[in-house]
Motif scaffolding. Structure first.
Motif, PDB file in Angstrom:
ATOM      1  N   LEU A   1       5.637   2.248   4.661  1.00 57.81           N
ATOM      2  CA  LEU A   1       4.468   2.184   3.775  1.00 57.81           C
ATOM      3  C   LEU A   1       4.855   2.603   2.368  1.00 57.81           C
ATOM      4  O   LEU A   1       4.537   1.909   1.383  1.00 57.81           O
ATOM      5  CB  LEU A   1       3.357   3.085   4.314  1.00 57.81           C
ATOM      6  N   ILE A   2       5.537   3.733   2.249  1.00 52.70           N
ATOM      7  CA  ILE A   2       5.933   4.239   0.940  1.00 52.70           C
ATOM      8  C   ILE A   2       6.855   3.252   0.227  1.00 52.70           C
ATOM      9  O   ILE A   2       6.718   2.990  -0.973  1.00 52.70           O
ATOM     10  CB  ILE A   2       6.622   5.610   1.084  1.00 52.70           C
ATOM     11  N   GLU A   3       7.780   2.680   0.965  1.00 56.39           N
ATOM     12  CA  GLU A   3       8.748   1.770   0.365  1.00 56.39           C
ATOM     13  C   GLU A   3       8.106   0.462  -0.097  1.00 56.39           C
ATOM     14  O   GLU A   3       8.596  -0.178  -1.037  1.00 56.39           O
ATOM     15  CB  GLU A   3       9.868   1.486   1.364  1.00 56.39           C
ATOM     16  N   ASN A   4       7.019   0.057   0.543  1.00 58.71           N
ATOM     17  CA  ASN A   4       6.361  -1.209   0.201  1.00 58.71           C
ATOM     18  C   ASN A   4       5.254  -1.060  -0.826  1.00 58.71           C
ATOM     19  O   ASN A   4       4.672  -2.058  -1.264  1.00 58.71           O
ATOM     20  CB  ASN A   4       5.796  -1.859   1.463  1.00 58.71           C
ATOM     21  N   CYS A   5       4.950   0.185  -1.207  1.00 59.77           N
ATOM     22  CA  CYS A   5       3.892   0.428  -2.181  1.00 59.77           C
ATOM     23  C   CYS A   5       4.483   0.931  -3.494  1.00 59.77           C
ATOM     24  O   CYS A   5       5.648   1.315  -3.566  1.00 59.77           O
ATOM     25  CB  CYS A   5       2.900   1.464  -1.644  1.00 59.77           C
ATOM     26  N   SER A   6       3.653   0.936  -4.525  1.00 59.53           N
ATOM     27  CA  SER A   6       4.092   1.482  -5.801  1.00 59.53           C
ATOM     28  C   SER A   6       4.262   2.992  -5.685  1.00 59.53           C
ATOM     29  O   SER A   6       3.697   3.635  -4.800  1.00 59.53           O
ATOM     30  CB  SER A   6       3.076   1.142  -6.899  1.00 59.53           C
TER      31      SER A   6
ATOM     32  N   THR B   1      -2.875  -6.363  -7.062  1.00 59.68           N
ATOM     33  CA  THR B   1      -1.664  -7.150  -7.263  1.00 59.68           C
ATOM     34  C   THR B   1      -0.462  -6.499  -6.577  1.00 59.68           C
ATOM     35  O   THR B   1       0.462  -7.175  -6.150  1.00 59.68           O
ATOM     36  CB  THR B   1      -1.375  -7.316  -8.770  1.00 59.68           C
ATOM     37  N   SER B   2      -0.465  -5.176  -6.510  1.00 58.26           N
ATOM     38  CA  SER B   2       0.530  -4.449  -5.710  1.00 58.26           C
ATOM     39  C   SER B   2      -0.202  -3.347  -4.966  1.00 58.26           C
ATOM     40  O   SER B   2      -1.241  -2.875  -5.404  1.00 58.26           O
ATOM     41  CB  SER B   2       1.618  -3.845  -6.607  1.00 58.26           C
ATOM     42  N   LEU B   3       0.334  -2.936  -3.844  1.00 53.53           N
ATOM     43  CA  LEU B   3      -0.321  -1.898  -3.066  1.00 53.53           C
ATOM     44  C   LEU B   3      -0.182  -0.553  -3.763  1.00 53.53           C
ATOM     45  O   LEU B   3       0.914  -0.135  -4.130  1.00 53.53           O
ATOM     46  CB  LEU B   3       0.290  -1.835  -1.661  1.00 53.53           C
ATOM     47  N   GLU B   4      -1.304   0.137  -3.940  1.00 53.90           N
ATOM     48  CA  GLU B   4      -1.308   1.445  -4.577  1.00 53.90           C
ATOM     49  C   GLU B   4      -1.718   2.508  -3.561  1.00 53.90           C
ATOM     50  O   GLU B   4      -2.730   2.361  -2.866  1.00 53.90           O
ATOM     51  CB  GLU B   4      -2.284   1.473  -5.750  1.00 53.90           C
TER      52      GLU B   4
ATOM     53  N   ALA C   1      -3.967  15.364  -0.397  1.00 53.25           N
ATOM     54  CA  ALA C   1      -3.621  15.042  -1.784  1.00 53.25           C
ATOM     55  C   ALA C   1      -4.318  13.778  -2.236  1.00 53.25           C
ATOM     56  O   ALA C   1      -4.377  12.789  -1.500  1.00 53.25           O
ATOM     57  CB  ALA C   1      -2.109  14.880  -1.926  1.00 53.25           C
ATOM     58  N   VAL C   2      -4.843  13.820  -3.453  1.00 56.87           N
ATOM     59  CA  VAL C   2      -5.302  12.622  -4.155  1.00 56.87           C
ATOM     60  C   VAL C   2      -4.302  12.404  -5.282  1.00 56.87           C
ATOM     61  O   VAL C   2      -4.062  13.308  -6.095  1.00 56.87           O
ATOM     62  CB  VAL C   2      -6.720  12.793  -4.709  1.00 56.87           C
ATOM     63  N   PHE C   3      -3.714  11.238  -5.335  1.00 59.77           N
ATOM     64  CA  PHE C   3      -2.625  11.005  -6.280  1.00 59.77           C
ATOM     65  C   PHE C   3      -3.155  10.763  -7.693  1.00 59.77           C
ATOM     66  O   PHE C   3      -4.307  10.368  -7.889  1.00 59.77           O
ATOM     67  CB  PHE C   3      -1.750   9.867  -5.779  1.00 59.77           C
TER      68      PHE C   3
END
Length: 215
Positions: free
Chosen positions: A18-23, A60-63, A110-112
């Motif tokens: 998940l982390i690798e595929n998201c921004s 447009t990209s996964l956040e 956490a909220v980023f």
């Protein structure tokens, strides 16, 4: 009209792919939490010590919007001072009172940075509450407990969401935990939320069982 994460986000299991595929994401107010959700979560997951989940905003990209970690825990009333034991036992029928009660620990939340200021933390706590009173929940859970950072902003956040101190006096908490430090150096406070107050009302804040079932 729903909440931000209900209207805009997908509920996901936190994972390395998940982390690798998201921004990329950051949590500048607490780098320890940021490091946990980038690295340490895997150790907790692999050792069966905690399970991490998150919310992703798809455009447009996964956040990555936010994340939290939960684990099984308990509230051990038998070892608490009498006044606190009585406070916790009071809402529980005499016949059901026990030496300890099932609980879930929210270990990290956490909220980023990109999504700060939208009250998403409140929504996540509502989600967790709904999750553990949902009929599809597979285990009994009476309380949600946290070891909250001892900063007024964090304490206000949990109190706003119905959490109470287990120990009203920080010195009593230090004594109970057998810590050798002065109150001003105590970095966290034990807090709890009694889920029974939600059991008798219609609690569909985030339809937790629907989103969780889609994992």
């Amino acid at each position: 009209m729903g909440t931000f994460i209900e209207d805009n986000c997908e509920f996901v299991e936190w994972s390395r792919p998940l982390i690798e595929n998201c921004s990329d994401f950051s949590c500048t107010h607490d780098k320890d939490i940021e490091n946990f959700f980038k690295n340490d979560f895997e150790n907790y997951n692999n050792q069966l010590l905690g399970k991490s989940y998150g919310f992703v905003k798809a455009n447009t990209s996964l956040e990555l919007v936010a994340a939290f970690t939960v684990s099984n825990s308990m509230l051990p009333v038998s070892s608490l001072p009498k006044n606190i034991k009585n406070k916790i036992n009071r809402p529980i029928p005499n016949i059901k009172r026990n030496s300890q009660y099932p609980a879930v620990l929210v270990g990290q939340l956490a909220v980023f940075d990109s999504f700060a200021g939208k009250h998403i933390g409140d929504e996540i706590l509502s989600f967790i509450k709904g999750w553990f009173i949902d009929p599809l929940n597979k285990t009994g859970c009476r309380y949600i407990i946290v070891d909250a950072s001892n900063h007024q902003k964090v304490i206000d956040f949990y109190q706003r969401n119905g959490f109470k101190f287990i120990f009203e006096n920080i010195a009593d908490e230090i004594e109970y935990m057998k810590l050798d430090l002065e109150p001003e150096y105590k970095r966290t406070r034990l807090m709890y939320f009694d889920l029974i107050i939600l059991k008798s009302v219609s609690y569909t804040h985030l339809r937790a069982h629907e989103t969780a079932a889609n994992l």
